[in-house]
Design a protein around this motif. Structure first.
Motif, mmCIF file in Angstrom:
data_model
loop_
_atom_site.group_PDB
_atom_site.id
_atom_site.type_symbol
_atom_site.label_atom_id
_atom_site.label_comp_id
_atom_site.label_asym_id
_atom_site.label_seq_id
_atom_site.Cartn_x
_atom_site.Cartn_y
_atom_site.Cartn_z
ATOM 1 N N VAL A 68 0.829 -1.212 0.000
ATOM 2 C CA VAL A 68 0.000 0.000 0.000
ATOM 3 C C VAL A 68 0.863 1.262 0.000
ATOM 4 O O VAL A 68 0.628 2.189 -0.772
ATOM 5 N N PHE A 69 1.872 1.280 0.878
ATOM 6 C CA PHE A 69 2.700 2.475 1.053
ATOM 7 C C PHE A 69 4.104 2.234 0.491
ATOM 8 O O PHE A 69 4.840 1.393 1.014
ATOM 9 N N PRO A 70 4.502 2.960 -0.569
ATOM 10 C CA PRO A 70 5.856 2.818 -1.125
ATOM 11 C C PRO A 70 6.917 3.199 -0.089
ATOM 12 O O PRO A 70 6.657 3.981 0.830
ATOM 13 N N LYS A 71 8.122 2.666 -0.250
ATOM 14 C CA LYS A 71 9.197 2.920 0.707
ATOM 15 C C LYS A 71 9.540 4.410 0.798
ATOM 16 O O LYS A 71 9.815 4.923 1.880
ATOM 17 N N VAL A 72 9.551 5.084 -0.340
ATOM 18 C CA VAL A 72 9.865 6.511 -0.334
ATOM 19 C C VAL A 72 8.799 7.270 0.452
ATOM 20 O O VAL A 72 9.108 8.179 1.231
ATOM 21 N N TYR A 73 7.556 6.906 0.263
ATOM 22 C CA TYR A 73 6.447 7.546 0.971
ATOM 23 C C TYR A 73 6.610 7.347 2.481
ATOM 24 O O TYR A 73 6.488 8.298 3.258
ATOM 25 N N ILE A 74 6.899 6.111 2.882
ATOM 26 C CA ILE A 74 7.078 5.809 4.313
ATOM 27 C C ILE A 74 8.219 6.625 4.893
ATOM 28 O O ILE A 74 8.127 7.154 6.010
ATOM 29 N N ASN A 75 9.306 6.765 4.134
ATOM 30 C CA ASN A 75 10.448 7.517 4.639
ATOM 31 C C ASN A 75 10.116 8.992 4.829
ATOM 32 O O ASN A 75 10.589 9.631 5.780
ATOM 33 N N LEU A 76 9.278 9.537 3.945
ATOM 34 C CA LEU A 76 8.862 10.929 4.092
ATOM 35 C C LEU A 76 8.045 11.117 5.375
ATOM 36 O O LEU A 76 8.244 12.087 6.110
ATOM 37 N N ILE A 77 7.150 10.168 5.641
ATOM 38 C CA ILE A 77 6.355 10.231 6.873
ATOM 39 C C ILE A 77 7.265 10.066 8.095
ATOM 40 O O ILE A 77 7.109 10.763 9.104
ATOM 41 N N LYS A 78 8.240 9.173 7.988
ATOM 42 C CA LYS A 78 9.190 8.956 9.079
ATOM 43 C C LYS A 78 9.960 10.236 9.396
ATOM 44 O O LYS A 78 10.090 10.627 10.567
ATOM 45 N N THR A 79 10.442 10.897 8.344
ATOM 46 C CA THR A 79 11.184 12.148 8.539
ATOM 47 C C THR A 79 10.313 13.190 9.230
ATOM 48 O O THR A 79 10.754 13.889 10.148
#
Length: 263
Positions: free
Chosen positions: A84-95
């Motif tokens: 559902v959530f691409p790795k780049v997307y997850i990293n943006l939320i993490k940041t």
């Protein structure tokens, strides 16, 4: 038993669901607007879930909400749903969560999704139709050689006209008829070739050869490379805007690329 069934259903959806980029973008925009209105992550998620229309996505969001209620970072809950959530997307939320600047990260996530949607649209509008047209032309050519040329010859003979067709046309027609006569043998050979190639490309060497061919073929190579490179550069730009170090931005951005040659 009901609870067990529900857990199994959740697991099935977690690992098999494929949410569209448009749906993910809509969620991100709604979440951003609610955060702008000073909603907490929990309240924002509750509001979005109450209005969700996609049942599969709704179950995913409910799972994330449970993690938020347990004081788990949202990005960690998203990592449980890689389809559902691409790795780049997850990293943006993490940041955004770690730096306390989630709103800016959500804006960057929307920009990232806009880029992915644009690339997907170009792929559907340019590459796929061209491949389909190429296959259709080859199929029509084969049918013309098998059916059209003999019919044309019979018409000439029946009308009393002696018109000699070009040698290349006669040769291709004869070859096409030979292929049509032994199609089942060729089908078996093709099946064997496909199985052998499939096993070969599953190896590291085979995958590299295939990925290189994707970029180096004269028909679609430039288009495929341009799409992959544009996706990587856009991701790199967005991650750098999120104030990641260059090394970290490169490490995260490469996740959008599947081609081993470009990697």
């Amino acid at each position: 038993d009901v609870d067990k069934t529900k857990i199994n259903l959740n697991k099935e959806i977690k690992f098999s669901s494929k949410i569209s980029l448009d749906e993910l973008k809509k969620f991100t925009q709604e979440f951003y607007l609610l955060k702008q209105s000073k909603f907490s992550n929990k309240d924002a998620m509750l509001a979005i879930i109450s209005g969700a229309t996609d049942e599969k996505f709704k179950i995913v969001l409910e799972d994330i909400l449970k993690n938020i209620e347990s004081e788990v970072f949202m990005y960690k809950a998203m990592q449980e749903h890689p389809s559902v959530f691409p790795k780049v997307y997850i990293n943006l939320i993490k940041t955004g969560e770690i730096t306390g600047n989630l709103e800016e990260s959500l804006q960057n996530a929307v920009k990232y999704l806009d880029g992915e949607i644009l690339i997907s649209t170009k792929l559907q509008n340019e590459l796929i139709p061209n491949i389909g047209m190429f296959i259709a032309i080859m199929l029509m050519l084969f049918i013309a050689m098998v059916i059209g040329v003999p019919v044309l010859q019979n018409i000439f003979i029946a009308s009393g006209n002696v018109i000699e067709l070009p040698k290349i046309t006669i040769i291709l027609s004869a070859l096409a008829n030979k292929i049509a006569d032994v199609w089942y043998i060729l089908a078996i050979i093709m099946l064997i070739v496909i199985v052998v190639l499939y096993r070969y490309i599953k190896t590291e060497k085979g995958r590299k050869k295939l990925d290189l061919l994707k970029y180096k073929n004269y028909i679609f190579g430039d288009i495929i490379y341009s799409l992959d490179f544009a996706r990587f550069i856009r991701s790199l730009y967005i991650n750098l805007r999120s104030k990641l170090r260059l090394e970290d931005a490169l490490e995260v951005s490469k996740n959008v690329v599947k081609n081993t040659y470009l990697l």
